[in-house]
Design a protein around this motif. Structure first.
Motif, PDB file in Angstrom:
ATOM      1  N   PRO A   3       0.784  -1.160  -0.076  1.00 21.13           N
ATOM      2  CA  PRO A   3       0.060   0.089   0.115  1.00 21.13           C
ATOM      3  C   PRO A   3       0.821   1.245  -0.007  1.00 21.13           C
ATOM      4  N   PHE A   4       1.894   1.278   0.780  1.00 20.80           N
ATOM      5  CA  PHE A   4       2.961   2.462   0.701  1.00 20.80           C
ATOM      6  C   PHE A   4       3.576   2.622  -0.492  1.00 20.80           C
ATOM      7  N   CYS A   5       3.900   1.673  -1.469  1.00 24.62           N
ATOM      8  CA  CYS A   5       4.373   1.804  -2.745  1.00 24.62           C
ATOM      9  C   CYS A   5       3.449   2.294  -3.605  1.00 24.62           C
ATOM     10  N   GLY A  14       5.867  10.828  -8.183  1.00 23.35           N
ATOM     11  CA  GLY A  14       6.074   9.688  -8.719  1.00 23.35           C
ATOM     12  C   GLY A  14       5.473   9.422  -9.886  1.00 23.35           C
ATOM     13  N   ALA A  15       4.240  10.206  -9.821  1.00 20.31           N
ATOM     14  CA  ALA A  15       3.664  10.488 -11.411  1.00 20.31           C
ATOM     15  C   ALA A  15       4.095  11.091 -12.248  1.00 20.31           C
ATOM     16  N   GLY A  16       4.762  12.475 -11.730  1.00 21.76           N
ATOM     17  CA  GLY A  16       5.418  13.339 -12.590  1.00 21.76           C
ATOM     18  C   GLY A  16       6.486  12.635 -13.407  1.00 21.76           C
ATOM     19  N   ILE A  17       7.346  11.958 -12.788  1.00 26.79           N
ATOM     20  CA  ILE A  17       8.512  11.336 -13.296  1.00 26.79           C
ATOM     21  C   ILE A  17       7.971   9.991 -14.279  1.00 26.79           C
ATOM     22  N   ARG A  18       6.937   9.355 -13.787  1.00 26.10           N
ATOM     23  CA  ARG A  18       6.729   8.117 -14.563  1.00 26.10           C
ATOM     24  C   ARG A  18       6.106   8.750 -16.052  1.00 26.10           C
ATOM     25  N   GLU A  19       5.109   9.833 -15.885  1.00 24.81           N
ATOM     26  CA  GLU A  19       4.545  10.307 -17.072  1.00 24.81           C
ATOM     27  C   GLU A  19       5.390  11.231 -17.959  1.00 24.81           C
ATOM     28  N   SER A  20       6.768  11.657 -17.526  1.00 28.48           N
ATOM     29  CA  SER A  20       7.560  12.627 -18.316  1.00 28.48           C
ATOM     30  C   SER A  20       8.152  11.776 -19.241  1.00 28.48           C
ATOM     31  N   LEU A  21       8.357  12.094 -20.440  1.00 23.46           N
ATOM     32  CA  LEU A  21       9.296  11.489 -21.318  1.00 23.46           C
ATOM     33  C   LEU A  21      10.876  11.554 -20.823  1.00 23.46           C
ATOM     34  N   TRP A  22      11.134  12.388 -20.451  1.00 26.70           N
ATOM     35  CA  TRP A  22      12.757  12.742 -20.066  1.00 26.70           C
ATOM     36  C   TRP A  22      12.913  12.750 -18.817  1.00 26.70           C
ATOM     37  N   ALA A  26      16.731  11.226 -17.219  1.00 24.15           N
ATOM     38  CA  ALA A  26      17.490  12.207 -16.600  1.00 24.15           C
ATOM     39  C   ALA A  26      18.109  12.040 -15.465  1.00 24.15           C
ATOM     40  N   ILE A  27      16.933  11.524 -14.482  1.00 26.29           N
ATOM     41  CA  ILE A  27      17.248  11.297 -13.146  1.00 26.29           C
ATOM     42  C   ILE A  27      18.424   9.986 -13.223  1.00 26.29           C
ATOM     43  N   GLU A  28      18.158   8.951 -13.860  1.00 24.16           N
ATOM     44  CA  GLU A  28      18.998   7.913 -14.022  1.00 24.16           C
ATOM     45  C   GLU A  28      20.393   8.107 -14.593  1.00 24.16           C
ATOM     46  N   SER A  87       9.049   6.493  -8.748  1.00 21.91           N
ATOM     47  CA  SER A  87       8.146   6.374  -9.893  1.00 21.91           C
ATOM     48  C   SER A  87       7.765   4.886 -10.279  1.00 21.91           C
ATOM     49  N   GLU A  88       8.367   3.862  -9.724  1.00 26.76           N
ATOM     50  CA  GLU A  88       8.043   2.634  -9.984  1.00 26.76           C
ATOM     51  C   GLU A  88       8.285   1.770  -8.867  1.00 26.76           C
ATOM     52  N   ALA A  89       7.572   2.036  -7.580  1.00 27.26           N
ATOM     53  CA  ALA A  89       7.833   1.323  -6.428  1.00 27.26           C
ATOM     54  C   ALA A  89       7.243   0.075  -6.481  1.00 27.26           C
ATOM     55  N   VAL A  90       5.980  -0.136  -6.865  1.00 27.15           N
ATOM     56  CA  VAL A  90       5.067  -1.461  -6.948  1.00 27.15           C
ATOM     57  C   VAL A  90       6.044  -2.454  -7.850  1.00 27.15           C
TER      58      VAL A  90
END
Ligand code: HEM
Length: 160
Positions: A3-5, A14-22, A26-28, A87-90
């Motif tokens: 549930p926390f993930c 989380g959503a902002g990183i996941r839904e962004s193209l770059w 860039a963070i990786e 961004s991809e915890a689950v």
């Protein structure tokens, strides 16, 4: 923890990183640069502890010059790693490679503490002799193995 993930992934970060193209790549990229600073400087220090590199350099002086970069790299890894995880915890939390990596990072931390509280505490007594105590060599070798494992586990996260 699941549930926390789920909550983490649905945060605006989380959503902002996941839904962004770059943003994720860039963070990786920063995560890889942080790794270069952290693992690069710890490896040079460990090769000195093994007596395989920079043998004329005093271990304590090398520590003074390299370890601030190791700590800076570690701070970058914590921040960028946490953002990537958010961004991809689950998906990542149950990933065996991610779990092995977190365990090895914990062991690398414990190992560094034991080294600083034991072998390195007496550095003044052996630093000028040019003779490295066996404990320093073992510590350097174990540390190199731990960081190789962390990097490999990090790379495997995307493949298991
Ligand atoms: C402390 C030292 C660390 C090192 C040396 C390290 C190293 C790596 C490496 C080599 C990768 C693969 C990058 C790629 O495939 O391009 C990676 C990915 C990743 N790391 Fe780390 N990392 C560290 C800490 C952390 C921490 C503390 C976290 C989380 C809290 C974390 C979370 C992640 C995530 C989520 C990925 C992305 C996996 C994917 O490709 O989906 N890392 N790390």
């Amino acid at each position: 923890m699941l549930p926390f993930c789920k909550w983490l992934e649905h945060t605006s970060v989380g959503a902002g990183i996941r839904e962004s193209l770059w943003l994720f790549p860039a963070i990786e990229t920063l995560h890889l640069l942080g790794m270069a600073a952290l693992v690069g400087t710890t490896t040079v220090f460990d090769l000195r502890l093994l007596g395989w590199m920079l043998r004329r350099e005093r271990v304590s002086e090398l520590a003074g010059r390299l370890l601030p970069w190791s700590w800076a790299g570690f701070a970058v890894q914590l921040v960028t790693g946490a953002l990537l995880f958010t961004s991809e915890a689950v998906k990542v939390y149950p990933n065996p490679a991610f779990r092995v990596k977190m365990l090895l990072i914990f062991l690398a931390g414990v190992h560094a503490l034991i080294f600083h509280w034991s072998v390195y505490r007496d550095v003044a007594s052996w630093d000028d002799s040019g003779i490295l105590p066996a404990g320093a060599k073992v510590a350097g070798f174990v540390s190199i193995l731990l960081w190789i494992g962390i990097v490999a586990a990090g790379r495997f996260i995307g493949f298991v």
